[in-house]
Scaffold this motif. Structure first.
Motif, PDB file in Angstrom:
ATOM      1  N   ASN A  94      39.559  43.060  45.619  1.00 56.87           N
ATOM      2  CA  ASN A  94      39.846  44.095  46.611  1.00 56.87           C
ATOM      3  C   ASN A  94      39.026  43.802  47.857  1.00 56.87           C
ATOM      4  O   ASN A  94      37.927  44.344  48.060  1.00 56.87           O
ATOM      5  N   ASN A  95      39.563  42.931  48.701  1.00 57.80           N
ATOM      6  CA  ASN A  95      38.820  42.468  49.869  1.00 57.80           C
ATOM      7  C   ASN A  95      39.154  43.250  51.137  1.00 57.80           C
ATOM      8  O   ASN A  95      38.292  43.428  51.993  1.00 57.80           O
ATOM      9  N   ASN A 119      39.120  51.835  52.566  1.00 61.39           N
ATOM     10  CA  ASN A 119      38.045  51.259  51.751  1.00 61.39           C
ATOM     11  C   ASN A 119      37.943  51.834  50.346  1.00 61.39           C
ATOM     12  O   ASN A 119      37.606  51.109  49.413  1.00 61.39           O
ATOM     13  N   THR A 123      41.095  50.800  47.068  1.00 59.61           N
ATOM     14  CA  THR A 123      40.350  50.106  46.006  1.00 59.61           C
ATOM     15  C   THR A 123      40.553  50.806  44.673  1.00 59.61           C
ATOM     16  O   THR A 123      40.771  50.163  43.640  1.00 59.61           O
ATOM     17  N   SER A 127      42.955  48.956  41.857  1.00 63.01           N
ATOM     18  CA  SER A 127      42.237  48.634  40.617  1.00 63.01           C
ATOM     19  C   SER A 127      42.901  49.317  39.431  1.00 63.01           C
ATOM     20  O   SER A 127      43.063  48.711  38.357  1.00 63.01           O
ATOM     21  N   ASN A 144      35.270  43.993  43.776  1.00 61.86           N
ATOM     22  CA  ASN A 144      35.439  44.803  44.970  1.00 61.86           C
ATOM     23  C   ASN A 144      34.530  44.276  46.078  1.00 61.86           C
ATOM     24  O   ASN A 144      33.385  43.896  45.821  1.00 61.86           O
ATOM     25  N   LYS A 164      31.518  52.507  51.741  1.00 63.79           N
ATOM     26  CA  LYS A 164      31.092  51.351  50.963  1.00 63.79           C
ATOM     27  C   LYS A 164      30.129  51.752  49.843  1.00 63.79           C
ATOM     28  O   LYS A 164      30.102  51.116  48.782  1.00 63.79           O
ATOM     29  N   VAL A 167      32.442  52.704  47.139  1.00 62.97           N
ATOM     30  CA  VAL A 167      32.997  51.535  46.451  1.00 62.97           C
ATOM     31  C   VAL A 167      32.006  51.029  45.407  1.00 62.97           C
ATOM     32  O   VAL A 167      32.389  50.685  44.283  1.00 62.97           O
ATOM     33  N   THR A 171      32.694  51.168  41.371  1.00 64.90           N
ATOM     34  CA  THR A 171      32.602  49.954  40.560  1.00 64.90           C
ATOM     35  C   THR A 171      31.924  50.244  39.229  1.00 64.90           C
ATOM     36  O   THR A 171      32.389  49.807  38.169  1.00 64.90           O
ATOM     37  N   CYS A 187      31.008  44.298  42.174  1.00 70.38           N
ATOM     38  CA  CYS A 187      31.096  44.472  43.622  1.00 70.38           C
ATOM     39  C   CYS A 187      30.213  43.428  44.307  1.00 70.38           C
ATOM     40  O   CYS A 187      29.112  43.135  43.832  1.00 70.38           O
TER      41      CYS A 187
END
Length: 256
Positions: A94-95, A119, A123, A127, A144, A164, A167, A171, A187
Protein backbone atom coordinates in the motif's frame (compact mmCIF):
# COMPACT_ATOMS: atom_id res chain seq x y z
CA UNK A 1 21.17 -24.46 3.36
CA UNK A 2 17.72 -24.35 4.97
CA UNK A 3 18.98 -22.49 8.05
CA UNK A 4 20.09 -19.45 6.01
CA UNK A 5 17.67 -16.54 5.46
CA UNK A 6 16.08 -16.26 2.03
CA UNK A 7 15.29 -12.95 0.35
CA UNK A 8 14.23 -14.67 -2.88
CA UNK A 9 10.70 -13.90 -4.13
CA UNK A 10 10.75 -16.22 -7.14
CA UNK A 11 7.29 -17.64 -7.82
CA UNK A 12 5.53 -14.96 -5.80
CA UNK A 13 3.25 -12.21 -7.00
CA UNK A 14 2.92 -8.66 -5.76
CA UNK A 15 0.73 -5.62 -6.27
CA UNK A 16 2.10 -2.12 -5.66
CA UNK A 17 -0.24 0.86 -5.51
CA UNK A 18 0.99 4.22 -6.75
CA UNK A 19 3.58 2.41 -8.85
CA UNK A 20 4.13 5.04 -11.55
CA UNK A 21 6.88 7.01 -9.84
CA UNK A 22 8.93 7.62 -6.73
CA UNK A 23 8.89 4.98 -4.03
CA UNK A 24 6.19 2.97 -5.80
CA UNK A 25 8.27 2.61 -8.93
CA UNK A 26 11.41 1.76 -6.96
CA UNK A 27 9.47 -0.82 -4.96
CA UNK A 28 7.98 -2.48 -8.04
CA UNK A 29 11.44 -2.77 -9.61
CA UNK A 30 13.00 -4.11 -6.40
CA UNK A 31 10.32 -6.78 -6.01
CA UNK A 32 10.80 -7.83 -9.63
CA UNK A 33 14.58 -7.94 -9.17
CA UNK A 34 14.01 -10.28 -6.21
CA UNK A 35 11.99 -12.61 -8.46
CA UNK A 36 8.36 -11.54 -8.07
CA UNK A 37 5.82 -10.90 -10.80
CA UNK A 38 4.34 -7.46 -10.18
CA UNK A 39 0.95 -5.86 -10.75
CA UNK A 40 1.25 -2.10 -11.08
CA UNK A 41 -1.49 0.05 -9.58
CA UNK A 42 -1.64 3.20 -11.74
CA UNK A 43 -4.02 6.14 -11.80
CA UNK A 44 -3.34 6.39 -15.54
CA UNK A 45 -2.75 2.91 -16.89
CA UNK A 46 -1.29 4.34 -20.11
CA UNK A 47 1.38 6.33 -18.28
CA UNK A 48 3.71 3.87 -16.58
CA UNK A 49 6.89 5.62 -17.71
CA UNK A 50 8.26 2.43 -19.22
CA UNK A 51 7.96 0.52 -15.94
CA UNK A 52 6.12 -2.44 -17.49
CA UNK A 53 8.82 -2.93 -20.11
CA UNK A 54 11.58 -2.55 -17.53
CA UNK A 55 10.13 -5.31 -15.36
CA UNK A 56 9.53 -7.59 -18.34
CA UNK A 57 13.16 -7.08 -19.36
CA UNK A 58 14.09 -8.71 -16.05
CA UNK A 59 12.18 -11.81 -17.12
CA UNK A 60 9.27 -11.12 -14.77
CA UNK A 61 5.60 -10.56 -15.58
CA UNK A 62 4.24 -7.04 -15.19
CA UNK A 63 0.54 -6.23 -15.13
CA UNK A 64 -0.44 -2.54 -15.41
CA UNK A 65 -3.81 -1.87 -13.79
CA UNK A 66 -6.05 1.20 -13.58
CA UNK A 67 -6.12 1.76 -9.83
CA UNK A 68 -7.12 5.03 -8.20
CA UNK A 69 -7.08 4.12 -4.50
CA UNK A 70 -9.68 6.81 -3.79
CA UNK A 71 -12.08 4.78 -5.94
CA UNK A 72 -12.40 1.68 -3.78
CA UNK A 73 -14.60 -0.16 -6.26
CA UNK A 74 -12.00 0.27 -9.01
CA UNK A 75 -9.09 -0.48 -6.67
CA UNK A 76 -10.62 -3.69 -5.32
CA UNK A 77 -11.45 -4.75 -8.86
CA UNK A 78 -7.77 -4.24 -9.74
CA UNK A 79 -6.79 -6.60 -6.92
CA UNK A 80 -9.24 -9.18 -8.28
CA UNK A 81 -7.74 -8.80 -11.76
CA UNK A 82 -4.23 -9.32 -10.41
CA UNK A 83 -5.35 -12.49 -8.64
CA UNK A 84 -7.12 -13.75 -11.77
CA UNK A 85 -4.14 -13.04 -14.02
CA UNK A 86 -1.41 -14.30 -11.70
CA UNK A 87 -3.43 -17.06 -10.04
CA UNK A 88 -2.75 -15.75 -6.54
CA UNK A 89 -1.48 -12.67 -4.70
CA UNK A 90 1.32 -13.05 -2.16
CA UNK A 91 2.32 -9.45 -1.50
CA UNK A 92 0.38 -6.18 -1.30
CA UNK A 93 2.28 -2.89 -0.96
CA UNK A 94 0.00 0.00 0.00
CA UNK A 95 2.29 2.71 -1.32
CA UNK A 96 -0.11 5.35 -2.70
CA UNK A 97 -0.50 8.28 -0.34
CA UNK A 98 -0.05 11.99 0.20
CA UNK A 99 -1.82 14.97 1.62
CA UNK A 100 -1.94 18.74 1.84
CA UNK A 101 -0.36 21.20 4.24
CA UNK A 102 -1.83 23.93 6.40
CA UNK A 103 -2.12 25.18 10.00
CA UNK A 104 -4.57 23.23 12.12
CA UNK A 105 -6.61 26.32 12.95
CA UNK A 106 -7.42 26.84 9.27
CA UNK A 107 -7.39 23.30 7.87
CA UNK A 108 -10.51 22.75 5.71
CA UNK A 109 -12.73 19.73 6.17
CA UNK A 110 -12.56 18.64 2.53
CA UNK A 111 -8.76 18.50 2.61
CA UNK A 112 -8.90 16.62 5.93
CA UNK A 113 -11.22 14.05 4.36
CA UNK A 114 -9.00 13.80 1.26
CA UNK A 115 -5.89 13.04 3.31
CA UNK A 116 -7.62 10.51 5.55
CA UNK A 117 -9.28 8.77 2.61
CA UNK A 118 -6.02 8.61 0.66
CA UNK A 119 -3.76 7.41 3.47
CA UNK A 120 -6.00 5.61 5.94
CA UNK A 121 -9.27 4.51 4.35
CA UNK A 122 -7.65 3.13 1.19
CA UNK A 123 -5.01 1.24 3.18
CA UNK A 124 -7.67 -0.31 5.40
CA UNK A 125 -10.02 -1.48 2.67
CA UNK A 126 -7.40 -2.60 0.15
CA UNK A 127 -5.71 -4.60 2.90
CA UNK A 128 -9.09 -6.04 3.84
CA UNK A 129 -9.85 -7.04 0.25
CA UNK A 130 -6.46 -8.60 -0.48
CA UNK A 131 -6.35 -10.06 3.02
CA UNK A 132 -9.44 -12.19 2.47
CA UNK A 133 -7.62 -13.91 -0.40
CA UNK A 134 -4.46 -14.31 1.71
CA UNK A 135 -6.40 -15.68 4.68
CA UNK A 136 -7.99 -18.30 2.44
CA UNK A 137 -4.52 -19.31 1.20
CA UNK A 138 -3.00 -19.17 4.72
CA UNK A 139 -0.17 -17.04 3.39
CA UNK A 140 0.59 -13.44 2.56
CA UNK A 141 2.51 -10.27 3.35
CA UNK A 142 1.13 -6.75 3.39
CA UNK A 143 3.48 -3.79 3.61
CA UNK A 144 2.03 -0.36 4.29
CA UNK A 145 3.94 2.80 3.41
CA UNK A 146 3.93 4.98 6.48
CA UNK A 147 6.20 7.91 7.25
CA UNK A 148 8.43 9.23 9.97
CA UNK A 149 5.64 11.84 10.19
CA UNK A 150 3.65 9.19 12.04
CA UNK A 151 6.17 9.32 14.88
CA UNK A 152 6.90 13.06 15.08
CA UNK A 153 5.11 16.37 14.65
CA UNK A 154 5.91 18.37 11.51
CA UNK A 155 4.64 21.98 11.61
CA UNK A 156 1.92 22.55 9.05
CA UNK A 157 1.44 18.83 8.45
CA UNK A 158 -0.72 17.80 11.39
CA UNK A 159 -3.31 15.97 9.30
CA UNK A 160 -0.68 14.10 7.29
CA UNK A 161 1.12 13.20 10.52
CA UNK A 162 -1.99 11.86 12.22
CA UNK A 163 -2.94 9.90 9.10
CA UNK A 164 0.45 8.18 9.01
CA UNK A 165 0.27 7.50 12.75
CA UNK A 166 -3.07 5.80 12.02
CA UNK A 167 -1.43 3.66 9.32
CA UNK A 168 1.21 2.53 11.80
CA UNK A 169 -1.35 1.56 14.44
CA UNK A 170 -3.64 -0.03 11.86
CA UNK A 171 -0.68 -2.20 10.87
CA UNK A 172 -0.49 -3.57 14.41
CA UNK A 173 -4.22 -4.28 14.53
CA UNK A 174 -4.25 -6.19 11.24
CA UNK A 175 -1.12 -8.12 12.21
CA UNK A 176 -2.54 -9.27 15.53
CA UNK A 177 -5.80 -10.47 13.97
CA UNK A 178 -4.27 -12.13 10.93
CA UNK A 179 -1.17 -13.75 12.38
CA UNK A 180 -3.19 -16.92 13.02
CA UNK A 181 -3.66 -17.16 9.23
CA UNK A 182 0.07 -16.75 8.48
CA UNK A 183 -0.57 -13.30 7.01
CA UNK A 184 2.05 -10.77 8.09
CA UNK A 185 1.41 -7.01 8.08
CA UNK A 186 4.18 -4.46 8.51
CA UNK A 187 4.85 -0.79 7.84
CA UNK A 188 7.83 1.07 6.37
CA UNK A 189 8.23 4.69 7.51
CA UNK A 190 10.68 6.76 5.44
CA UNK A 191 12.14 10.20 6.04
CA UNK A 192 12.61 12.63 3.14
CA UNK A 193 13.66 10.52 0.15
CA UNK A 194 14.98 11.88 -3.14
CA UNK A 195 11.93 11.52 -5.43
CA UNK A 196 9.89 13.66 -7.82
CA UNK A 197 7.50 14.32 -4.96
CA UNK A 198 10.14 15.84 -2.67
CA UNK A 199 12.24 17.59 -5.32
CA UNK A 200 10.55 20.98 -5.03
CA UNK A 201 10.77 21.14 -1.23
CA UNK A 202 14.37 19.93 -1.16
CA UNK A 203 15.36 22.51 -3.78
CA UNK A 204 14.91 25.20 -1.09
CA UNK A 205 18.42 25.55 0.43
CA UNK A 206 17.14 26.49 3.90
CA UNK A 207 14.63 23.63 3.98
CA UNK A 208 17.22 21.15 2.74
CA UNK A 209 19.74 22.31 5.35
CA UNK A 210 17.16 21.87 8.11
CA UNK A 211 16.27 18.37 6.88
CA UNK A 212 19.92 17.34 6.72
CA UNK A 213 20.43 18.59 10.26
CA UNK A 214 17.40 16.71 11.55
CA UNK A 215 18.49 13.46 9.90
CA UNK A 216 20.61 13.27 12.97
CA UNK A 217 22.85 10.29 12.33
CA UNK A 218 23.54 10.11 8.60
CA UNK A 219 22.93 13.75 7.58
CA UNK A 220 21.95 12.98 3.99
CA UNK A 221 18.83 12.59 1.89
CA UNK A 222 17.67 9.01 1.42
CA UNK A 223 17.47 7.20 -1.91
CA UNK A 224 14.40 5.22 -3.10
CA UNK A 225 16.32 1.92 -3.09
CA UNK A 226 16.98 2.36 0.62
CA UNK A 227 13.22 2.14 1.19
CA UNK A 228 12.41 -0.49 -1.44
CA UNK A 229 15.06 -2.79 0.01
CA UNK A 230 13.20 -2.83 3.32
CA UNK A 231 9.96 -3.66 1.51
CA UNK A 232 11.62 -6.62 -0.21
CA UNK A 233 12.99 -7.82 3.13
CA UNK A 234 9.57 -7.63 4.81
CA UNK A 235 7.95 -9.46 1.88
CA UNK A 236 10.51 -12.28 2.02
CA UNK A 237 10.91 -15.35 4.20
CA UNK A 238 13.85 -13.62 5.85
CA UNK A 239 11.24 -11.59 7.76
CA UNK A 240 8.97 -14.53 8.56
CA UNK A 241 8.98 -13.71 12.29
CA UNK A 242 8.29 -10.00 11.83
CA UNK A 243 4.74 -8.67 11.91
CA UNK A 244 2.94 -5.66 13.34
CA UNK A 245 6.09 -3.54 13.13
CA UNK A 246 6.92 -0.12 11.73
CA UNK A 247 10.48 0.10 10.45
CA UNK A 248 11.74 3.66 10.31
CA UNK A 249 14.02 4.45 7.37
CA UNK A 250 14.92 7.89 8.66
CA UNK A 251 18.70 8.13 8.91
CA UNK A 252 18.41 8.65 12.64
CA UNK A 253 15.90 11.55 12.63
CA UNK A 254 13.70 10.03 15.34
CA UNK A 255 16.63 8.62 17.32
CA UNK A 256 17.63 11.88 18.95
Amino acid sequence: MSDLPSFDLTGRTALVTGAARGLGRATALALAAAGADVALGLRDVAADGGLTAEIEAMGRRALPLAMDVLDLKQACSAIDTAIAQFGHLDILVNNAGGGTEGPVEDFPEDEFDFTINLNVKSTFFLSQHAGRHMIARKSGAIINMGSQAGSIALPGEAIYCLSKAAVGHMTKCFAVEWGQHNVRVNCVAPTFIRTDGTAEALSDPDFRADVLDRIAALHRIGEPKEVSGVVVFLASDAASMITGQTILVDGGWTAR
